[in-house]
Design a protein around this motif. Structure first.
Motif, PDB file in Angstrom:
ATOM      1  N   UNK A 663       0.839  -1.200   0.000  1.00 21.86           N
ATOM      2  CA  UNK A 663       0.000   0.000   0.000  1.00 21.86           C
ATOM      3  C   UNK A 663       0.873   1.248   0.000  1.00 21.86           C
ATOM      4  N   UNK A 664       0.329   2.286  -0.609  1.00 24.98           N
ATOM      5  CA  UNK A 664       0.945   3.612  -0.557  1.00 24.98           C
ATOM      6  C   UNK A 664      -0.152   4.624  -0.273  1.00 24.98           C
ATOM      7  N   UNK A 665       0.140   5.600   0.567  1.00 26.08           N
ATOM      8  CA  UNK A 665      -0.833   6.665   0.802  1.00 26.08           C
ATOM      9  C   UNK A 665      -0.110   7.926   1.254  1.00 26.08           C
ATOM     10  N   UNK A 666      -0.704   9.051   0.924  1.00 27.48           N
ATOM     11  CA  UNK A 666      -0.229  10.342   1.422  1.00 27.48           C
ATOM     12  C   UNK A 666      -1.297  10.895   2.360  1.00 27.48           C
ATOM     13  N   UNK A 667      -0.875  11.331   3.507  1.00 27.30           N
ATOM     14  CA  UNK A 667      -1.812  11.854   4.493  1.00 27.30           C
ATOM     15  C   UNK A 667      -1.291  13.173   5.041  1.00 27.30           C
ATOM     16  N   UNK A 668      -2.186  13.934   5.667  1.00 25.09           N
ATOM     17  CA  UNK A 668      -1.817  15.222   6.245  1.00 25.09           C
ATOM     18  C   UNK A 668      -2.317  15.304   7.679  1.00 25.09           C
ATOM     19  N   UNK A 669      -1.702  16.212   8.419  1.00 25.96           N
ATOM     20  CA  UNK A 669      -2.163  16.562   9.764  1.00 25.96           C
ATOM     21  C   UNK A 669      -2.089  18.073   9.887  1.00 25.96           C
ATOM     22  N   UNK A 670      -3.234  18.696  10.051  1.00 31.30           N
ATOM     23  CA  UNK A 670      -3.257  20.146  10.211  1.00 31.30           C
ATOM     24  C   UNK A 670      -2.769  20.514  11.610  1.00 31.30           C
ATOM     25  N   UNK A 671      -2.074  21.644  11.741  1.00 27.14           N
ATOM     26  CA  UNK A 671      -1.612  22.055  13.076  1.00 27.14           C
ATOM     27  C   UNK A 671      -2.782  22.318  14.016  1.00 27.14           C
ATOM     28  N   UNK A 702       3.189  24.870   8.930  1.00 28.89           N
ATOM     29  CA  UNK A 702       2.669  24.172   7.753  1.00 28.89           C
ATOM     30  C   UNK A 702       2.082  22.830   8.174  1.00 28.89           C
ATOM     31  N   UNK A 703       1.067  22.332   7.460  1.00 32.63           N
ATOM     32  CA  UNK A 703       0.550  20.994   7.765  1.00 32.63           C
ATOM     33  C   UNK A 703       1.635  19.940   7.587  1.00 32.63           C
ATOM     34  N   UNK A 704       1.617  18.949   8.440  1.00 34.37           N
ATOM     35  CA  UNK A 704       2.519  17.817   8.262  1.00 34.37           C
ATOM     36  C   UNK A 704       1.997  16.936   7.125  1.00 34.37           C
ATOM     37  N   UNK A 705       2.907  16.426   6.305  1.00 33.65           N
ATOM     38  CA  UNK A 705       2.541  15.538   5.214  1.00 33.65           C
ATOM     39  C   UNK A 705       3.372  14.268   5.315  1.00 33.65           C
ATOM     40  N   UNK A 706       2.697  13.161   5.140  1.00 35.47           N
ATOM     41  CA  UNK A 706       3.364  11.872   5.267  1.00 35.47           C
ATOM     42  C   UNK A 706       3.142  11.044   4.015  1.00 35.47           C
TER      43      UNK A 706
END
Length: 929
Positions: A663-671, A702-706
Motif C-alpha cells: 500500500x501507498x498513501x499520502x496523508x496530512x495533519x493540520x496544526x 505548515x501541515x505535516x505531510x506523510x
C-alpha cells in the motif's frame, strides 16, 4: 519471564507451519458490517475470546488497507476497561499512563497524530484535532478498528493513522435484546472499590412502512484514583547561595506529590434504523458523553535552595561532567544582541557530579494542593440514508457535534521549615525522603507560603460535517468505481485565566503572624478548620506516610475559594478570562475523491486493490489579542491550504490462505489551533525556584505531510494466523514544541513555541500471530497463544537542533505475548505487554545543567537535553464463564505485577520521576434477556 514470553511467540510460528493446521478458515462477515435480511444480524454477535479474535482476524484479512481490529467478546464486553488498554496489544500501538492512572495517549507506530471517528464520522475534543479516548468507555463499544494505512475514501487528518470506534446498531440483532452489565473494580493504590454499570436495549419490528429498529445503550462508571509521583527537579549548581558547596548537581525542588481524585463517566448512545424499501435505509444516531475528573496533585516538596538552608552528609555518585554554569547556577541561555547576532549569557565551566544521598538542613517543605476539577462533554447527532439498487449505491451522512471542556484549578501553597531531611536520590529508580516522623501530620509550624493560584480554562468546539459517497459496479476486472464529496466546518474557542497572587505582594498588614517575609502562620489566619486535612500518602516519605496539606475539597468549594479571595483582597468570584490567553478559530474543509478498484486473475492467483486520489482545500482564520500596555490589540491570521492525497493498494491472494499486500498513501495533519494562535501568553509563577512560563503560537506552521508505504505477508488458517508487515513513513514539516528562556520586562520566562522540523523518517517491522491448539485432546484443545512484536525506528532529519534524535514518545521495541483459553463456556487470557525506553520530552530550553561539547565551547548554543522513560511492562488477565447463554461472570486484573513508570534526565543514572501505576482487580456479571 522474558524467555518464557519469547518462547510463547516462537511456538506460534512453529505450530502454524504444521501442514495439518494449514486449512482455510470459514469466511466470516466483519463485525458491525451492515448485513440486511432477517437473521443476518445475529452473525456479528460473538461470545468468548476465540470468536472475538477470529472476527478481528477476518476484518484484518478482508480489509482493503492495513488494519487491526478488536472485537467485543460479547455485548458490552471489550476485553479491557478502557479503549487505550484494549489497543495496547495491537501491533504497532503504544500507550502510556496518565495522571488519572489510566492508560491513555494512544500512539500508532509512535505517533499521536491520529484521526478518531465514531461509526466512520470524525469526532473532536473542544479545540483540538484529536479526540480524548477517555471520554468513551470501552464498555460502550462493539469494535475498534485501527487503520495504519489509508485509502482516499477515508477522512483526512491522521498522519499516524485512524481509529474508528464502532457502536452497536439495532439491525445487528435478530431478536429483541436487553443486556445488563455490572462490575466492581478494586484499585489497590487508591484502596477503593469503583463501580460501573451498563444497559443496552435493542429491538426491531415490521410495520406498514417497513422494518424499524431502535437501540439505546447507557453506561456509567466511577473511580477513585491515586497516582504516586516522586521526582527530582531540574539540577542546578551547588556552589551558589545558600548551599555554597561546589561540585554538585542539586535539584531545584524535591517532589513527593501524588495525584489524587476521582473520575466519573456517563455515556449514552441511541440509534434508529428504518428499512423504508428494499433499496432504501434511513438512520439516525445520537451520542452523549460526560467525563469529570477531580484529580489534582498534593505535594510534600523540600526546596534545597531556600534561604538559610545547608547541606551535609554528602555522598556523590561517579556520574560527573563539565557544564556551563551562569551566575544563577543554571544553564546559560541564548541572548539576542543589538546587532542582530545571537550570543550567550556569561558562564563558567564547572565540574559537577550527581548525588547519591545528602542531608538538607533548615529547609522549607511545601505542602501544597491543586484542586483540579475538569468536566468534559460531547454531544453528537447524526443521520443519513443508504440507497442501493442494481449496480448503484449512494450513502448520505450528516452529523453535528459540540464539545465543551471547563477546567477549574485553585491552588494554595502551605509549608514549613524543618530542621533536617535526608534524601536518597536513586532508591530503586526514585527518590526517598526521611525526616522526623512527627512532622508530616503536624500543623503547628505550617504557614501559607508563596501564593494562591486561580486557573480557569474553557474550551469549546463545534463540528458540522456532511458527506455523499457513491459507488457503481462496472465489471470483473474493474469491479467498481467510487466517488465522494465532504464538507466540514470547525469552530473553536479557547479562553483562560491564570492568576497568581503572591503572599508578599498582597500586603496582609496586621493579618497573620509572619513566619518569614513570604509566609504567614496558618494558625493566625481567619481560615476555617477544614482548610487543612490529611490529603494523601507521600509514597517515598518515611517509607510511605500520610501528610497534612490544603484540603482539595475546600479548594473546590466556592466557600473555601471566597475565604481565600477575601484574605488576599480579591473579588469573590472567578477572575475574568485573560484576553491574551484567548483565541477563536474557524475552519472550512472541502474534499472530494475518486477511487477505482480492480481484480485481475493471474492463473491460480488473484491481484486486487484500489487506486484513487483525494483533493482537499482548507480555509482557516484564527484570531486573538496582544497586550499593549493597558489595551488589547486584535491579531488575526488567515491561511488557505490545498492538498493532493493519492493512495493505492495491491493485494496478491494465493491458493489457500496466504496473501501479501502493498500500500501507498499520502496523508496530512493540520496544526492544532493552539499552535497556530498568533499571540503570546505569559504566566507568572509564585514559587521563586520555578520559572515563569508562557506560550507563543506560530501562525506560519505548515501541515505535516506523510508518504507511507506498507508491505505485508499474511497467512490465515483454521486456528489462527501469522502476519509480518514492514512500513516506511517519510514525514515533511513535522511539528515539534520546545522551550527557550527569554527575559521579558525584566523577568525570566520559559517560552513554549511550536515549529516545523524539516523531515522525519519512521520505519519498522510488525509481527503478529495467534494460534489455538485444536489438535490437543479434550479440554486442552481450548488453549491458545497470541503475540505481537513491533520495531519502530524514527529519526529527525535536516539541520534542526534535534536532528539525529528519535521522535518523542516512540519506543523502538514493543511486544506482547499471551496465553489464551476458550472452551465449554470458559474463556481466559493472560497477557504481558512491554515497551522499550522512549524520549518523554525535550527540555533543552530549561535551566537544568547538562554536558556540553568542548569543541563548541566558544559557540552560543544550548546543548540538547532530553528526558527518557525507562523500559517497562505490565501483566493483565481476565477470566469469564458462561453459566448459561443469558448469564456470564468474569474476573480480571490489570498491572497485577504492580509495574511502575520511571524516567530520567539525560543519562539513566540521573533520576527524574517515578510513578506508581495502578493495579485494578474486577468482578463482573452480564445478564442477557
Amino acid at each position: 519471564m522474558r524467555i518464557v514470553l519469547q518462547g510463547a511467540v516462537s511456538a506460534i510460528a512453529v505450530l502454524a507451519s504444521m501442514p495439518a493446521m494449514a486449512q482455510e478458515a470459514d469466511v466470516l462477515p466483519p463485525p458491525n458490517t451492515e448485513i440486511e435480511g432477517e437473521g443476518a444480524g445475529e452473525d456479528i454477535i460473538v461470545t468468548g475470546v476465540r470468536q472475538s479474535l477470529e472476527r478481528a482476524a477476518e476484518v484484518k484479512r478482508d480489509a482493503v488497507q492495513v488494519v487491526d481490529s478488536i472485537v467485543a467478546t460479547d455485548i458490552g464486553k471489550l476485553p479491557d476497561p478502557t479503549v487505550a488498554a484494549a489497543l495496547q496489544r495491537v501491533p504497532g500501538i503504544q500507550v502510556q499512563n496518565d495522571r488519572n492512572n489510566e492508560l491513555s495517549t494512544v500512539r500508532i507506530r509512535g505517533l499521536t497524530d491520529i484521526l478518531t471517528t465514531v461509526n466512520g464520522r470524525e469526532v473532536i475534543t473542544t479545540t483540538g484535532r484529536g479526540f480524548d479516548l477517555q471520554d468513551v468507555p470501552a464498555e460502550a463499544l462493539a469494535r475498534i478498528d485501527a487503520f495504519k494505512s489509508q485509502t482516499v475514501d477515508q477522512i483526512e487528518g491522521g498522519v499516524a493513522g485512524a481509529i474508528d470506534l464502532r457502536l452497536n446498531r439495532p439491525f445487528s440483532f435478530r431478536e429483541p435484546t436487553l443486556v445488563v452489565t455490572a462490575r466492581q473494580n478494586y484499585a489497590t493504590i487508591a484502596n477503593a472499590g469503583n463501580p460501573q454499570f451498563g444497559v443496552l436495549a435493542a429491538g426491531k419490528t415490521d410495520t406498514s412502512i417497513g422494518e424499524i429498529g431502535a437501540l439505546v445503550n447507557v453506561t456509567y462508571s466511577q473511580a477513585e484514583n491515586i497516582r504516586s509521583v516522586s521526582n527530582l527537579g531540574e539540577r542546578r549548581y551547588s556552589g551558589t547561595t545558600p548551599l555554597n558547596v561546589p561540585g554538585l548537581l542539586i535539584p531545584q525542588v524535591l517532589r513527593n506529590m501524588p495525584d489524587v481524585g476521582d473520575i466519573t463517566r456517563v455515556q449514552a448512545n441511541a440509534a434508529i434504523q428504518w428499512q423504508a424499501t428494499p433499496s432504501l435505509q434511513v438512520y439516525a444516531d445520537g451520542l452523549y458523553t460526560k467525563f469529570r475528573s477531580t484529580t489534582g496533585f498534593v505535594g510534600f516538596n523540600p526546596q534545597p535552595f531556600t534561604n538559610g538552608s545547608s547541606i551535609s552528609e554528602i555522598t556523590a555518585s561517579d556520574y560527573c561532567f563539565d557544564a556551563r554554569v551562569n551566575a544563577a547556577g543554571t544553564n546559560p541561555t541564548l541572548v539576542n544582541n543589538a546587532d542582530g547576532t545571537v550570543g550567550i549569557q556569561p558562564f563558567t565551566v564547572q565540574r559537577v557530579c550527581e548525588l547519591k544521598s545528602a542531608r538538607f538542613n533548615n529547609v522549607v517543605i511545601n505542602q501544597n494542593s491543586s484542586s483540579e476539577d475538569i468536566t468534559q462533554r460531547n454531544k453528537m447527532i447524526a443521520g443519513g440514508l443508504n440507497f442501493e439498487q442494481g449496480r448503484t449505491k449512494f450513502v448520505l451522512d450528516v452529523a453535528y457535534q459540540t464539545s465543551r471542556s471547563f477546567l477549574e484549578n485553585f491552588n494554595a501553597e502551605v509549608g514549613q521549615r524543618v530542621p533536617t531531611v535526608f534524601v536518597e536520590f536513586n532508591d530503586n529508580n526514585g527518590p526517598s525522603f526521611t525526616l522526623d516522623p512527627s512532622i508530616p501530620l503536624s500543623s503547628a509550624n505550617l504557614s501559607l507560603r508563596n501564593s494562591i493560584n486561580q486557573n480557569y480554562t474553557l474550551g469549546e468546539g463545534e463540528l458540522f460535517q456532511a458527506r455523499l459517497d457513491g459507488e457503481y459496479e462496472i465489471g470483473d476486472i474493474l469491479p467498481k468505481v467510487k466517488a465522494g464529496l465532504r464538507y466540514a466546518k470547525r469552530e473553536a474557542r479557547f479562553q483562560e485565566v491564570r492568576q497568581t497572587n503572591t503572599v508578599q505582594s498582597i500586603g496582609f498588614g496586621n493579618i497573620g503572624t509572619p513566619a518569614e517575609a513570604n509566609a504567614r502562620l496558618i494558625s493566625s489566619l481567619p481560615l476555617s478548620p477544614d482548610f487543612l486535612s490529611v490529603i494523601g500518602v507521600a509514597p517515598r516519605l518515611n517509607g510511605g506516610v500520610p501528610f497534612l496539606g490544603v484540603n482539595p475539597a475546600y479548594l473546590r468549594s466556592e466557600r473555601g475559594r471566597n475565604e481565600l479571595r477575601a484574605l488576599f483582597g480579591l473579588p469573590l468570584s472567578q477572575p475574568d478570562f485573560d484576553p491574551t490567553k484567548e483565541f477563536n478559530a474557524e475552519e472550512a474543509t472541502y474534499a472530494g475523491y475518486v477511487e477505482g478498484s480492480y481484480e485481475i486473475p493471474l492463473g491460480s492467483l488473484t491481484l486486487d486493490g484500489v487506486v484513487g486520489t483525494r483533493l482537499v482545500r482548507t480555509e482557516r482564520t484564527i484570531s486573538g489579542f496582544e497586550r499593549n500596555g493597558a489595551t488589547f490589540t486584535p491579531v488575526t491570521a488567515s491561511t488557505t491550504d490545498t492538498d493532493f492525497l493519492p493512495a493505492a493498494t495491491a493485494r496478491l491472494q494465493f491458493p489457500g490462505s496466504f496473501q501479501t499486500r502493498l500500500t501507498y498513501s499520502r496523508s496530512i495533519r493540520r496544526p492544532d489551533f493552539a499552535s497556530l494562535n498568533p499571540t503570546e501568553s505569559l504566566t507568572l509563577v509564585g514559587n521563586v525556584f520555578l520559572l515563569n512560563n508562557g506560550t507563543r503560537g506560530n501562525p506560519d506552521l505548515r501541515p505535516q505531510k506523510s508518504d507511507s508505504f506498507d508491505i505485508t505477508a499474511e497467512y490465515y488458517f483454521n486456528s489462527g494466523y501469522i502476519s509480518v508487515a514492514g512500513y516506511y513513513r517519510s514525514i515533511k514539516d513535522r511539528v515539534v514544541t520546545s522551550n527557550t528562556q527569554e527575559a521579558i520586562d525584566g523577568l525570566n520566562y520559559l517560552i513554549s513555541t511550536p515549529r516545523n522540523v524539516g523531515s522525519v523518517d519512521l520505519k519498522g517491522i510488525e509481527v503478529s500471530a495467534q494460534y489455538f491448539f485444536d489438535f490437543l485432546p479434550g479440554a486442552l484443545s481450548g488453549f491458545g497463544v497470541q503475540g505481537a512484536f513491533t520495531l519502530a525506528d524514527s529519526k529527525i532529519k535536516g539541520d534542526d537542533n534535534l536532528a539525529g534524535y528519535a521522535l518523542v514518545g516512540v519506543s523502538k521495541y514493543n511486544y506482547t505475548a499471551g496465553l489464551l483459553y476458550d472452551k465449554a463456556g470458559l474463556s481466559a487470557r493472560l497477557i504481558w505487554t512491554h515497551r522499550s525506553k522512549y524520549i518523554n520530552a525535550d527540555n533543552s530550553g530549561g535551566v537544568a545543567l547538562r554536558p556540553y561539547d568542548p569543541a563548541r565551547e566558544n559557540e552560543p548554543y544550548v546543548p540538547v537535553f532530553l528526558t527518557y522513560v525507562r523500559p517497562a511492562g505490565r501483566l493483565d488477565f481476565s477470566i469469564g464463564y458462561d453459566v448459561t447463554e443469558a448469564l456470564r461472570f468474569d474476573v480480571g486484573g490489570t498491572n497485577i505485577l504492580r509495574s511502575k513508570t520511571s524516567s530520567y534526565w539525560g543519562d539513566e543514572r540521573v533520576v527524574f520521576q517515578l510513578n506508581g501505576d495502578e493495579t485494578v482487580y474486577s468482578l463482573g456479571a452480564r445478564v442477557k434477556f
